[in-house]
Scaffold this active site. Structure first.
Site, mmCIF file in Angstrom:
data_model
loop_
_atom_site.group_PDB
_atom_site.id
_atom_site.type_symbol
_atom_site.label_atom_id
_atom_site.label_comp_id
_atom_site.label_asym_id
_atom_site.label_seq_id
_atom_site.Cartn_x
_atom_site.Cartn_y
_atom_site.Cartn_z
ATOM 1 N N CYS A 29 -8.125 -18.694 21.677
ATOM 2 C CA CYS A 29 -8.653 -17.547 20.923
ATOM 3 C C CYS A 29 -8.039 -16.233 21.406
ATOM 4 O O CYS A 29 -7.797 -15.325 20.611
ATOM 5 C CB CYS A 29 -10.174 -17.501 21.038
ATOM 6 N N ASN A 42 -10.453 -12.323 15.378
ATOM 7 C CA ASN A 42 -11.383 -11.198 15.273
ATOM 8 C C ASN A 42 -10.672 -9.896 15.633
ATOM 9 O O ASN A 42 -9.491 -9.876 15.997
ATOM 10 C CB ASN A 42 -12.674 -11.465 16.068
ATOM 11 N N TYR A 65 -10.451 -7.982 18.105
ATOM 12 C CA TYR A 65 -9.844 -7.764 19.428
ATOM 13 C C TYR A 65 -8.613 -8.628 19.682
ATOM 14 O O TYR A 65 -8.009 -8.525 20.740
ATOM 15 C CB TYR A 65 -10.872 -8.080 20.533
ATOM 16 N N LYS A 66 -8.273 -9.484 18.749
ATOM 17 C CA LYS A 66 -7.263 -10.491 19.050
ATOM 18 C C LYS A 66 -5.841 -10.049 18.671
ATOM 19 O O LYS A 66 -5.641 -9.071 17.963
ATOM 20 C CB LYS A 66 -7.622 -11.803 18.335
ATOM 21 N N ASN A 67 -4.849 -10.821 19.169
ATOM 22 C CA ASN A 67 -3.443 -10.446 18.977
ATOM 23 C C ASN A 67 -3.067 -10.389 17.501
ATOM 24 O O ASN A 67 -2.187 -9.641 17.097
ATOM 25 C CB ASN A 67 -2.518 -11.436 19.689
#
Ligand SMILES: Cc1ncc(COP(=O)(O)O)c(C=O)c1O
Length: 386
Positions: A151, A175, A177-179
């Site tokens: 994740c 989401n 915050y992800k890469n």
């Protein structure tokens, strides 16, 4: 979130103007296109888009046949969604130590395997790669299913193979915050046809009606966690950017390490520095006090203070609150009576000791060379006062 803008807006506009918002249709829509492209990129047979990373892990576990009566090994350091997904699948998480690399300790996996242990979830935290070679070897010998939680590691790899595509089944979050992000979202990937079929059912138990395969698989009841064409559209754009972003961050991380470790700082060992995401530089200190002081001076974060990423903060798990109803609570099911679930906040002291002495500094793909030079200077200056 790193980069988002005009291209995503254009693609979403096209979805609205085209009137095709639902993922099923006669031609390849945005979700189907993303699933095909992401599977190709990872070198796997199947990719199934989901509404979140939590849904993805739960679906992967159920897809792999994990359920009541099974223990799943999870690391002491991961977002609590990893352990929650195990319980949502009806199984019991057994929490084990990480090592100096901040990822699950292969020796701890080996030591923790008991008669009920069916699976392990290596979590590639903060974009760092778990040591997948020994993990896969232990799994082969001890007959464990490996469910990767990638994740936080979209775009990274281990010795050249993409994270998420090494175990028997892999999971991602998209989401905010992800890469790679579409606001909320996730995916499951696997080479196993049977697992993929079951995952598809968890994500959309009614998909057989929509895609015209009513008799293909009998299926079972699940809530569903389907993605929309808007999410697919955003991910198709984000996928075009990921390689460039990851290579910038990886290069930045290597530069920061090269120019600061000579000055006397030490970093957490990496299992695949050439291939991991490079989103975080992890500094290691002799004492928690030194780590706290360094974090204060640099604006870095002490790894133990990131919220729900340490088992001591997984309240519903520690308190055995596994469901809204006792009959559905994995911790109370008779099938799980022999599973190990006596948690305590001190049970993974080694992990706590490592986390309280680790400070991370984030890289950024849009940080200029000059800005990186200034960051390096501030890190060196802070070192003098620690
Ligand atoms: C390691 C890890 N696993 C699982 C998740 C759950 O993903 P989501 O928030 O998309 O449900 C996250 C999200 O923060 C995560 O960091």
């Amino acid at each position: 979130m790193y980069r988002i803008g005009e291209e995503e807006l254009n693609e979403i506009r096209k979805v609205i103007e085209g009137g095709r918002i639902f993922r099923y249709g006669s031609d390849e829509g945005q979700c189907a296109r993303f699933e095909r492209r992401y599977a190709e990129k990872l070198g796997v047979k199947h990719c199934i888009q989901t509404a979140s990373g939590t849904n993805a892990i739960t679906a992967a576990l159920i897809g792999a046949g994990i359920g009541p009566g099974d223990e799943v090994l999870v690391p002491a350091c991961t977002y609590m969604a990893t352990a929650i997904s195990v319980v949502a699948a009806g199984a019991i998480p057994v929490i084990i130590d990480i090592d100096d690399s901040l990822t699950i300790d292969p020796a701890a996996i080996d030591a923790a395997i008991g008669p009920r242990t069916r699976a392990v979830i290596p979590v590639h935290m903060w974009g760092l790669a778990c040591d997948m070679d020994p993990i896969m070897e232990i799994a082969r010998v001890k007959n464990l299913i490996v469910v990767e939680d990638a994740c936080q590691a979209v775009g990274g790899a281990y010795k050249g193979t993409k994270l998420g595509a090494i175990g028997h089944i892999g999971t991602f979050s998209f989401n905010y915050y992800k890469n790679m992000t579409c606001g909320e979202g996730g995916a499951v990937v696997t080479n196993d046809d049977g697992y993929a079929e079951r995952v598809g059912c968890v994500i959309d138990p009614c998909r057989f009606y929509w895609d015209g395969r009513e008799n293909a698989f009998s299926g079972f009841v699940q809530n569903g966690a389907r993605a929309s064409e808007f999410e697919g559209a955003m991910l198709n754009i984000q996928l075009d950017r990921i390689d460039d972003m990851i290579s910038s961050m990886r290069a930045q991380k290597k530069r920061i390490i090269a120019e600061t470790t000579g000055a006397g700082l030490s970093v957490a060992p990496s299992h695949s520095l050439e291939w991991e995401c490079g989103t975080h530089v992890m500094y290691r200190f002799e004492s928690p006090e030194a780590a706290a002081r360094f974090a204060e001076l640099t604006g870095g974060t002490v790894a133990i203070k990131t919220g729900r990423h340490v088992y001591t903060e997984w309240d519903p798990i520690l308190a055995h609150r596994g469901a809204h109803h006792d009959a559905l609570n994995a911790f109370k099911m008779k099938e799980n009576a022999e599973c190990r679930m006596n948690y305590s906040t001190e049970m993974c002291r080694t992990s706590l000791d490592i986390l309280e002495r680790t400070v991370f500094i984030q890289t950024h793909p849009d940080r200029s060379a000059d800005e990186t030079a200034r960051l390096i200077e501030s890190i060196k200056t802070a070192l003098v006062s620690v």
